[in-house]
Scaffold this active site. Structure first.
Site, PDB file in Angstrom:
ATOM      1  N   GLU A   1      19.628 -14.336  27.137  1.00  0.00           N
ATOM      2  CA  GLU A   1      18.217 -14.445  26.759  1.00  0.00           C
ATOM      3  C   GLU A   1      17.936 -13.786  25.418  1.00  0.00           C
ATOM      4  OE1 GLU A   1      16.267 -16.404  28.094  1.00  0.00           O
ATOM      5  OE2 GLU A   1      17.445 -16.825  29.876  1.00  0.00           O
TER       6      GLU A   1
ATOM      7  N   HIS B   1      20.270 -27.387  28.705  1.00  0.00           N
ATOM      8  CA  HIS B   1      21.168 -26.552  29.504  1.00  0.00           C
ATOM      9  C   HIS B   1      22.413 -27.303  29.951  1.00  0.00           C
ATOM     10  CE1 HIS B   1      17.190 -24.639  29.830  1.00  0.00           C
ATOM     11  NE2 HIS B   1      17.877 -23.513  29.816  1.00  0.00           N
TER      12      HIS B   1
HETATM   13 ZN   LIG Z   1      18.733 -20.146  27.448  1.00  0.00          ZN
END
Ligand SMILES: [Zn+2]
Length: 512
Positions: free
Chosen positions: A324, A411
């Site tokens: 993150e 993703h």
């Molecule tokens: Zn990410």
């Protein structure tokens, strides 16, 4: 921009959610007892001014109101006090360190520069920065002395233990009056990384907080299972944090605090990058966000972690933290647009550096690997979220580039970049970390190691990638990065070529 860990929907478990962990109800702030009404009790002089710092109220209504003090505008060390009031608001008692009202000249006989030199000389280890001396009144002994407080930052004699030493010198004689280090090394019992060393800050004689002066004052706070409102800074009386169990609210906070520090250290020690923002500032981490929230995200300035399914599987593992916060690095460098192939490269960058942070931390409880989210059991089946050596193992990841890669969720299109990186670092075929299949008729790749592979990726990210870079362009840019670092057509350069070809990303670069 919000960057989350997982594709929305795919990772969310909607059924059977349990009620949120009960948030402790914050006591209402009592009406402050005014120091001006109790001047004698607080040893107030004519040049004193006060500021409310904190107040707490006991169950029986007794209030405790804390103030700081200035004298002719100068901060007074040891000038703070607490007024204890009855439930009716009357003064019961005052906790005051001053022996008498202050009376002293605020004109120093010594220049600030001498305080700076003295403070630096007082530091044991390697100095990285000396702050500007602040003229203060040192009343820690009960009476006031004009002084300078100087903060010296660096590393201790072992070269690794961070230090932020406050040195107080007499502004008239130059003598060192006192010094203390605000980087407290504490033990934390994390959910996923075992017992770890974390940096905290001593707030008072019996209180510490999750504020990390060694990593840009990064803090970790409790969202109390809400999605908005106050995030409460974690505090603790004995500086031993968490139990390792999610039932203790500090445990997940330890993971987040540790992850933020390791991510900061990885970028700083590997690339000389001063934290995510490259300005020496740490990252605020917010844990226990929402109710059974199965995601974690970066919002451009802070980290937020949900508690996962049933509020029992917080998304605070080391690789997730590194993932993150690496979105923050991308945001401040290539700023890869979060859709299409550039979005896949953005996600791959976070998986790559999240993984590198995990290796860097060298934590035996969460050892380095090329799995993403293997500790958090995000899907409830014990499987990782992503597999860098073979992205297809998650069921949706793309392991070999094709003309439709740009159409899938970032993703999953990230798989091409992840697979490339794995090949470059570890090689194709059977490795210690998993078996990486080759795409099409590509030839086998011999890895050049994680350190070089990461250096090439970071160089490409920070120097060549732009917001619209796609996989084909990334091949060219990583070759430029490899040329800068290791020369054109050397072993590393050729490995980059082969590793891209092995994931079906071809280019216009000539064969060496
Ligand atoms: Zn990410």
């Amino acid at each position: 921009m919000k960057r989350s860990l997982a594709a929305v929907g795919s990772a969310l478990l909607m059924g059977g959610l349990l009620a949120g962990v009960g948030a402790t109800s914050a006591a209402a702030a009592p009406d402050p007892l005014s120091p001006s009404a109790h001047r004698a009790a607080v040893k107030a002089g004519a040049a004193d001014a006060f500021a409310l710092k904190a107040s707490v109220k006991d169950a029986d209504g007794t209030s405790h109101v804390r103030y700081t003090r200035t004298y002719e505008g100068l901060r007074v060390l040891g000038g703070d006090f607490v007024l204890h009031g009855t439930k009716d608001g009357a003064l019961r008692q005052a906790s005051v360190g001053l022996a008498a009202p202050l009376s002293l000249s605020t004109t120093p006989k010594r220049a600030a520069a001498t305080a700076s030199a003295t403070a630096k000389a007082h530091f044991t280890g390697t100095v990285s920065a000396v702050g500007a001396p602040e003229l203060v009144v040192d009343a820690t002994s009960g009476t006031g002395t004009l002084a300078y407080e100087t903060v010296v930052e660096g590393f201790g004699a072992d070269g690794q233990t961070p230090s932020k030493l406050h040195v107080v010198t007499d502004a008239n004689t130059g003598a060192v009056l006192s010094s203390w280090d605000t980087v407290e090394t504490a033990t934390g019992n994390s959910v996923y990384s075992g017992a770890v060393s974390i940096n905290t800050t001593q707030v008072s004689t019996s209180s510490f907080s999750l504020k990390d002066a060694a990593h840009g004052n990064g803090t970790t706070c409790d969202m109390n299972n809400k999605t908005s409102g106050t995030c409460t800074l974690f505090t603790d009386a004995d500086n031993v944090w968490g139990t390792g169990a999610t039932s203790n609210r500090q445990s997940a906070a330890v993971d987040a605090h540790y992850g933020a520090a390791k991510t900061y250290d990885y970028y700083n020690s590997t690339f000389g990058r001063k934290g995510i923002f490259n300005n020496g500032t740490g990252v605020p981490s917010r844990v226990h966000y929402g109710n059974a929230y199965v995601n974690a995200f970066w919002d451009g300035s802070s980290m937020t972690y949900g508690d996962g399914s049933g509020n029992t599987r917080p998304l605070v593992s080391l690789d997730v933290a590194g993932h993150e916060m690496s979105h923050g690095v991308t945001e401040r460098t290539a700023n890869l647009t979060y859709s299409g192939e550039s979005g896949g490269l953005n996600e791959a960058t976070s998986d790559i550096f999240g993984t590198m942070v995990e290796f860097y931390a060298a934590n035996s409880t969460d050892a380095g690997d090329y799995l993403v989210g293997e500790k958090i059991n995000i899907n409830g089946n014990g499987k990782p979220l992503r597999y860098m050596y073979n992205p297809t193992l998650d069921g949706k990841g793309i392991g070999c580039w094709s003309s439709t890669t740009k159409n899938v969720d970032v993703h999953y299109s990230s798989g091409v970049g992840n697979h490339f990186f794995f090949n470059l670092a570890e090689g194709s075929g059977a490795t210690a970390y998993g078996t990486s299949p080759l795409c099409g008729s590509a030839t086998a790749v011999t890895g050049i190691g994680r350190t070089k592979a990461a250096a090439i990726w970071y160089r490409a990210l920070s120097t060549y990638f732009t917001s619209s870079t796609n996989y084909k362009a990334a091949r060219g840019y990583t070759l430029s990065a490899a040329t800068d670092l290791y020369g054109r057509c050397g072993t590393e350069y050729k490995a980059v070529q082969k590793a891209w070809t092995a994931v079906n990303v071809t280019g216009t670069d000539a064969a060496c």
